[in-house]
Design an enzyme around this catalytic site. Structure first.
Site, PDB file in Angstrom:
ATOM      1  N   ARG A  95       0.707  -1.253   0.043  1.00  0.00           N
ATOM      2  CA  ARG A  95      -0.065  -0.010  -0.029  1.00  0.00           C
ATOM      3  C   ARG A  95       0.880   1.340  -0.067  1.00  0.00           C
ATOM      4  O   ARG A  95       0.527   2.389  -0.550  1.00  0.00           O
ATOM      5  CB  ARG A  95      -0.970  -0.070   1.299  1.00  0.00           C
ATOM      6  CG  ARG A  95      -1.946   1.297   1.114  1.00  0.00           C
ATOM      7  CD  ARG A  95      -2.900   0.741   2.290  1.00  0.00           C
ATOM      8  NE  ARG A  95      -2.680   1.263   3.666  1.00  0.00           N
ATOM      9  CZ  ARG A  95      -2.647   0.082   4.513  1.00  0.00           C
ATOM     10  NH1 ARG A  95      -3.054  -1.150   4.571  1.00  0.00           N
ATOM     11  NH2 ARG A  95      -2.442   0.295   5.658  1.00  0.00           N
ATOM     12  N   LYS A  96       1.811   1.190   0.893  1.00  0.00           N
ATOM     13  CA  LYS A  96       2.773   2.477   0.951  1.00  0.00           C
ATOM     14  C   LYS A  96       3.440   2.540  -0.419  1.00  0.00           C
ATOM     15  O   LYS A  96       3.739   3.830  -0.870  1.00  0.00           O
ATOM     16  CB  LYS A  96       3.731   2.370   1.790  1.00  0.00           C
ATOM     17  CG  LYS A  96       3.365   2.382   3.313  1.00  0.00           C
ATOM     18  CD  LYS A  96       2.491   3.660   3.484  1.00  0.00           C
ATOM     19  CE  LYS A  96       2.046   3.706   4.989  1.00  0.00           C
ATOM     20  NZ  LYS A  96       1.014   2.819   5.503  1.00  0.00           N
ATOM     21  N   TRP A 129      -9.034   7.801   7.948  1.00  0.00           N
ATOM     22  CA  TRP A 129      -8.622   8.481   6.857  1.00  0.00           C
ATOM     23  C   TRP A 129      -7.976   7.814   5.811  1.00  0.00           C
ATOM     24  O   TRP A 129      -7.809   8.195   4.599  1.00  0.00           O
ATOM     25  CB  TRP A 129      -7.666   9.566   7.241  1.00  0.00           C
ATOM     26  CG  TRP A 129      -6.444   9.210   7.969  1.00  0.00           C
ATOM     27  CD1 TRP A 129      -5.366   8.505   7.252  1.00  0.00           C
ATOM     28  CD2 TRP A 129      -6.134   8.762   9.367  1.00  0.00           C
ATOM     29  NE1 TRP A 129      -4.212   8.111   8.476  1.00  0.00           N
ATOM     30  CE2 TRP A 129      -4.889   8.515   9.780  1.00  0.00           C
ATOM     31  CE3 TRP A 129      -6.921   9.227  10.504  1.00  0.00           C
ATOM     32  CZ2 TRP A 129      -4.609   7.985  10.931  1.00  0.00           C
ATOM     33  CZ3 TRP A 129      -6.257   8.907  11.822  1.00  0.00           C
ATOM     34  CH2 TRP A 129      -5.147   8.414  12.056  1.00  0.00           C
ATOM     35  N   GLU A 133      -8.445   7.818   1.380  1.00  0.00           N
ATOM     36  CA  GLU A 133      -7.423   8.209   0.911  1.00  0.00           C
ATOM     37  C   GLU A 133      -7.058   7.050  -0.166  1.00  0.00           C
ATOM     38  O   GLU A 133      -6.637   7.420  -1.317  1.00  0.00           O
ATOM     39  CB  GLU A 133      -6.147   7.948   2.029  1.00  0.00           C
ATOM     40  CG  GLU A 133      -4.892   8.343   1.553  1.00  0.00           C
ATOM     41  CD  GLU A 133      -3.871   8.258   2.452  1.00  0.00           C
ATOM     42  OE1 GLU A 133      -2.884   7.206   2.424  1.00  0.00           O
ATOM     43  OE2 GLU A 133      -3.538   9.215   3.489  1.00  0.00           O
ATOM     44  N   ASP A 265      -1.802   3.433  20.748  1.00  0.00           N
ATOM     45  CA  ASP A 265      -0.769   4.000  20.999  1.00  0.00           C
ATOM     46  C   ASP A 265      -1.252   5.094  21.972  1.00  0.00           C
ATOM     47  O   ASP A 265      -0.402   5.352  23.318  1.00  0.00           O
ATOM     48  CB  ASP A 265      -0.066   4.603  19.884  1.00  0.00           C
ATOM     49  CG  ASP A 265       1.491   4.837  20.012  1.00  0.00           C
ATOM     50  OD1 ASP A 265       2.136   4.383  20.923  1.00  0.00           O
ATOM     51  OD2 ASP A 265       1.988   5.377  19.015  1.00  0.00           O
ATOM     52  N   ARG A 465       4.094   5.292   7.431  1.00  0.00           N
ATOM     53  CA  ARG A 465       5.219   4.515   7.579  1.00  0.00           C
ATOM     54  C   ARG A 465       5.755   4.352   6.151  1.00  0.00           C
ATOM     55  O   ARG A 465       5.197   4.027   5.231  1.00  0.00           O
ATOM     56  CB  ARG A 465       4.901   3.141   8.201  1.00  0.00           C
ATOM     57  CG  ARG A 465       4.604   3.481   9.879  1.00  0.00           C
ATOM     58  CD  ARG A 465       4.227   2.065  10.488  1.00  0.00           C
ATOM     59  NE  ARG A 465       2.831   1.604  10.455  1.00  0.00           N
ATOM     60  CZ  ARG A 465       2.431   0.792  11.081  1.00  0.00           C
ATOM     61  NH1 ARG A 465       2.895   0.310  12.088  1.00  0.00           N
ATOM     62  NH2 ARG A 465       1.113   0.488  10.908  1.00  0.00           N
TER      63      ARG A 465
END
Length: 499
Positions: A95-96, A129, A133, A265, A465
């Site tokens: 995906r990145k 999001w 996107e 987180d 990332r």
């Protein structure tokens, strides 16, 4: 250092943490504005920022490519050593890669987009999001390929742009929405309004970043560091009250105000701070927060960042275990399952997969703390406890053997030392490590402390990332956490504290 961090907290208890400008969002914004023929002052400031960033001697090759392409509209050759994702191994890597190709194309650094199958843009089960996107990226690729686009496909992006603020405070996603809708005249007013929303966030240096701030998460990290170091209770009262008031309806917390998506987180650090400082005062908040963490734990025993059934991650799992261990009996089953997940997923060298941190030390210290919590409270059966002790030993042995000659640690073995990674390592190692290791690290950090007590460090947080996001308050916060865990005073220690 405590004074430096405390000085960043306002009267309400919030640590305002603006993100430093990045080339990624700045280059995209310049290309978007250049096609409008308007906003000359904003464009001039952006151009100045990108010129400066591209000339920085320590800047990355991908940043220089993006900056120059955005300024000159000239596609540049993509050598392997200029690839921002070279060597990136993660469940999000495919995906990145698609996202980075889209960014390179929009800035002008990539002359054409490679064809991708429809499943490359799949968004099912992704966080708030990321779904629009991925739709935006699909529409941008379709327009590039002159493929037909249905009117109905544009409406979800139009809907998020109609909001009163930038959707989920994510500027990169917002930019992709604008690029995706820009070719369609019916949505021109929305695009123009979205550009105005974005321009209102332009930094003093002329650049843009992923978000204006990440205040809730950073306040919780700094507050936890200050609490562990024994800071003034009145200051911590304000911080805890401000954080408790930001608990979402689902019991979790988002990384900053105005964002609906909660995450493990932020919940981990907020809950750990609230329990450490004032558990009775915040009992109801803690109960709801622990229920949130139990609810999103995956069937495999680990914790994801955002949504149950998303892949589990070591840093999230160690953090969630640490937070839940503040009520060990009520959360015993969840913690034991998390310990088994960490044991299964430790890599052969003792490390864990890096998550939202570029530094190996982040996942290592969180996993070590989570496993220590399970062991300290005797929540594991004898066989699992033995495996957990070995996992902690392997993790800390890796850190001891990878300490640099200057006394610090870097993002990875062989990387130059930096303050944040050194803070992570000290937090994982604790006071039982050989004094020579700890004192060498302390000496390294003492040479880098600034006159105001703070630290500057290479960016460590990654979003998306593995693209670095510079949050200046994190360096002093994690250094303070590391030093407090490695050199605790009797007043700082507490029963069950992970060391």
């Amino acid at each position: 250092m405590r004074g430096h961090l405390a000085g960043l907290v306002d009267a309400q208890g919030r640590l305002h943490c603006p993100c430093r400008s990045r080339v990624l969002e700045s280059a995209l914004t310049l290309r978007l504005l250049a096609d409008t023929g308007r906003h000359h002052q904003a464009r001039a400031r952006l151009h100045s920022f990108l010129e400066s960033a591209s000339a920085q001697p320590g800047g990355s090759a991908p940043d220089r490519i993006l900056a120059r392409a955005a300024m000159t509209r000239t596609p540049l050759p993509r050598a392997e050593d200029n690839d921002a994702l070279a060597g990136f191994r993660h469940h999000t890597a495919v995906r990145k890669r698609m996202l980075m190709d889209t960014v390179l194309y929009l800035t002008g650094a990539l002359g054409t987009l490679p064809r991708r199958a429809p499943e490359a843009f799949a968004a099912e089960g992704l966080h708030s999001w990321k779904r629009p996107e991925m739709l935006a990226c699909r529409l941008i690729h379709a327009h590039h390929d002159t493929a037909p686009v249905a009117v109905a496909d544009l409406e979800p992006l139009a809907a998020v742009l109609r909001g009163k603020r930038i959707h989920e405070r994510n500027h990169l996603s917002h930019l992709l929405y604008l690029f995706a809708l820009r070719p369609y005249r019916a949505h021109q007013r929305l695009v123009d309004a979205g550009i105005e929303q974005l321009l209102a966030t332009q930094g003093a240096d002329g650049g843009f970043s992923l978000s204006q701030d990440i205040d809730t998460w950073v306040t919780s990290v700094a507050g936890l560091a200050l609490s562990e170091a024994g800071t003034d209770r009145a200051l911590l009262d304000r911080i805890c009250a401000w954080l408790a008031a930001r608990q979402a309806d689902d019991g979790g917390w988002s990384f900053t105000e105005g964002v609906a998506q909660t995450d493990t987180d932020t919940a981990y650090t907020v809950l750990t701070l609230l329990h450490r400082h004032s558990p009775a005062r915040h009992a109801h908040t803690l109960e709801r927060g622990h229920a949130y963490l139990r609810r999103i734990q995956n069937p495999d025993g680990g914790w994801p960042v955002y949504l149950r059934t998303n892949p589990s991650e070591a840093a999230m799992t160690g953090g969630a275990m640490t937070a839940l261990a503040d009520r060990p009996r009520a959360n015993a089953a969840a913690i034991a399952s998390g310990a088994r997940w960490l044991i299964r997923n430790q890599q052969s060298d003792g490390t864990f997969e890096r998550g939202w941190s570029l530094s190996e030390g982040n996942a290592l210290f969180r996993a070590a703390h989570g496993l220590h919590a399970a062991l300290d409270h005797r929540l594991l059966d004898p066989e699992t406890a033995g495996h957990a002790r070995r996992a902690v030993h392997r993790a800390t042995s890796y850190l001891r053997t990878t300490q640099n000659n200057d006394g610090g640690w870097g993002h990875r073995h062989g990387s130059p030392s930096d303050p944040i990674s050194t803070g992570y390592a000290l937090a994982a190692l604790g006071p039982t490590t050989r004094p020579t290791v700890l004192h060498a690290a302390g000496a390294y950090l003492s040479t880098l402390q600034q006159p105001d007590g703070g630290f500057d460090s290479v960016p460590d947080t990654a979003s998306p990332r593995p693209i670095p996001l510079d949050l200046p308050a994190l360096a002093p916060a994690y250094v303070l956490r590391g030093l407090t865990h490695a050199f605790p005073t009797p007043a700082q220690a507490r029963p069950g504290q992970q060391q």
